[in-house]
Design an enzyme around this catalytic site. Structure first.
Site, PDB file in Angstrom:
ATOM      1  N   ILE A  41     -37.697  52.577   2.106  1.00 28.12           N
ATOM      2  CA  ILE A  41     -38.558  51.382   2.084  1.00 28.12           C
ATOM      3  C   ILE A  41     -38.114  50.230   2.008  1.00 28.12           C
ATOM      4  CG2 ILE A  41     -40.550  50.617   0.201  1.00 28.12           C
ATOM      5  CD1 ILE A  41     -40.701  53.856  -0.728  1.00 28.12           C
ATOM      6  N   ARG A  80     -40.989  52.287  -9.556  1.00 29.58           N
ATOM      7  CA  ARG A  80     -41.763  52.934 -11.084  1.00 29.58           C
ATOM      8  C   ARG A  80     -41.435  52.059 -12.218  1.00 29.58           C
ATOM      9  NH1 ARG A  80     -43.437  55.416  -7.796  1.00 29.58           N
ATOM     10  NH2 ARG A  80     -43.543  57.989  -7.644  1.00 29.58           N
ATOM     11  N   ASP A 121     -46.748  46.788  -8.999  1.00 31.24           N
ATOM     12  CA  ASP A 121     -47.695  47.654  -8.534  1.00 31.24           C
ATOM     13  C   ASP A 121     -47.537  49.007  -9.448  1.00 31.24           C
ATOM     14  OD1 ASP A 121     -49.677  49.078  -6.835  1.00 31.24           O
ATOM     15  OD2 ASP A 121     -48.040  50.252  -5.993  1.00 31.24           O
ATOM     16  N   GLU A 153     -49.587  54.419 -16.922  1.00 31.25           N
ATOM     17  CA  GLU A 153     -50.460  53.883 -15.759  1.00 31.25           C
ATOM     18  C   GLU A 153     -51.615  54.708 -16.164  1.00 31.25           C
ATOM     19  OE1 GLU A 153     -48.867  54.769 -11.791  1.00 31.25           O
ATOM     20  OE2 GLU A 153     -47.201  53.115 -12.173  1.00 31.25           O
ATOM     21  N   HIS A 174     -50.941  50.781  -8.921  1.00 26.89           N
ATOM     22  CA  HIS A 174     -50.125  51.861  -8.127  1.00 26.89           C
ATOM     23  C   HIS A 174     -50.711  52.294  -6.883  1.00 26.89           C
ATOM     24  CE1 HIS A 174     -46.690  55.405  -8.777  1.00 26.89           C
ATOM     25  NE2 HIS A 174     -46.847  54.981  -7.421  1.00 26.89           N
ATOM     26  N   ILE A 175     -50.721  51.246  -5.797  1.00 27.47           N
ATOM     27  CA  ILE A 175     -51.634  51.631  -4.618  1.00 27.47           C
ATOM     28  C   ILE A 175     -50.506  51.625  -3.412  1.00 27.47           C
ATOM     29  CG2 ILE A 175     -53.903  50.806  -5.278  1.00 27.47           C
ATOM     30  CD1 ILE A 175     -53.334  47.745  -4.217  1.00 27.47           C
TER      31      ILE A 175
END
Ligand code: 3PY
Length: 335
Positions: free
Chosen positions: A162, A244, A268, A273, A292-293
């Site tokens: 990533i 995270r 994010d 959450e 968290h998308i």
């Protein structure tokens, strides 16, 4: 093969609407006898023997000892997503069950969210949207000036697949790219994106205009960014988190944002959450938070399910889990 002969997959927590559930179920049904949690609970005796795999879709399910003890034929848990910090790997492994994840499917959409958060925070996009629809039409853009991403310095902490894709995108913005990682990337990989390695995270924090967190959550990265690290950042810098929530000490972040130790944050991910509605982070105006998308796209959901299915079938067929090269390896925990 008749449905009855297919290996049973227990699906946990496939939420959502708009046909997501149906589409994923259809994909799974090509290879598995699909068993929902409701079906399992209604007919535990029969179903428990059939279940050889569990498909985990949301990263907040509870796979506890009690569930594992009730599934004597379980061999693999296919996690849809890359982060597996929500699963007790040691406990699962003690049952001889493997856990697989989907690093390929998540890389592009999660990198996109990192870029989106960086740009949105830099240009104060959310405030702009709110101002554009507010009853007060006498507003001036000079009242909420942003900062530019182009040619700024981006520090990437965690240069896995990533992080590397973030660097590829940032290059198109002529950004100066620094990175900190446990292992240094190969020279050709660094050169391909123009990234400079910082052996010490402190150097990256001091030099970056934007710091993006892309590490896995492990005991080593828990609260990696706290008061001291925030204090090292430039007062004009922005912190972006797509890994995270617990990688940041959130109390320290609240303090840093309140006291303008750093310019802004764009997250994010948080802990928990979602955040409780009275959480101090939600009261600040120099932060943007998305729920968290990172992989919430039509394409990613499908690709993650496909990757998870491939992984689960490989384990069930006693084959190696597909591996597409050193940096992009799908890995599995367990015996
Ligand atoms: O794949 C994951 O683990 C993610 O959280 C993507 O945002």
């Amino acid at each position: 093969m008749a449905e009855e002969e297919l290996p049973g997959v227990l699906i946990l927590d496939i939420g959502g609407t708009h046909g997501v559930l149906e589409n994923l179920a259809a994909l799974l049904k090509k290879h598995f006898r699909l068993i929902t949690m409701k079906e399992f609970l209604q007919n535990k005796k029969e179903m428990s023997k059939k279940i050889q795999s569990i498909f985990v879709f949301e990263c907040r399910p509870t796979i506890d000892r009690e569930l594992l003890e009730s599934l004597p034929n379980l061999k693999v848990i296919g996690n849809s997503g890359v982060g597996v910090n929500h699963l007790d790997l040691k406990m699962i492994s003690s049952f001889g069950v493997k856990v697989t994840n989907t690093p390929h499917a998540v890389a592009d959409p999660t990198a996109d969210i990192g870029m989106a958060l960086m740009l949105a925070s830099a240009r104060r996009l959310v405030e702009g949207c709110q101002i554009a629809v507010s009853p007060d039409t006498k507003y001036f853009a000079v009242d909420w000036l942003g900062v530019e991403v182009t040619r700024a310095t981006l520090g990437i902490i965690g240069m896995g697949s990533i992080g590397y894709r973030v660097a590829q995108r940032a290059r198109a913005f002529d950004m100066r790219i620094l990175y900190h990682n446990r292992n240094r990337r190969r020279k050709e990989e660094e050169e391909a994106v123009g990234a400079h390695y910082c052996e010490k995270m402190e150097d990256l924090l001091q030099q970056s205009d934007f710091v993006m967190l892309v590490v896995n959550l492990t005991p080593e990265t828990h609260k990696l960014i706290g008061k001291k690290e925030l204090g090292l950042m430039k007062p004009t810098a922005t912190l972006i988190n797509i890994s995270r929530g617990a990688v940041i000490d959130q109390d320290a972040l609240v303090e840093a944002l309140q006291n303008k130790v750093i310019r802004a944050a764009a997250l994010d991910v948080t802990y928990p959450e979602p955040l409780p509605r009275d959480h101090p982070l939600l009261k600040l105006n120099n932060i943007i938070i998305t729920p968290h998308i990172g992989t919430a796209t039509v394409q990613a959901i499908r690709m993650m399910a496909e990757e998870a299915i491939t992984n689960m079938l490989a384990v069930l067929n006693g084959q190696p889990i597909p591996n597409h090269g050193r940096r992009r390896a799908t890995w599995a925990f367990g015996k």
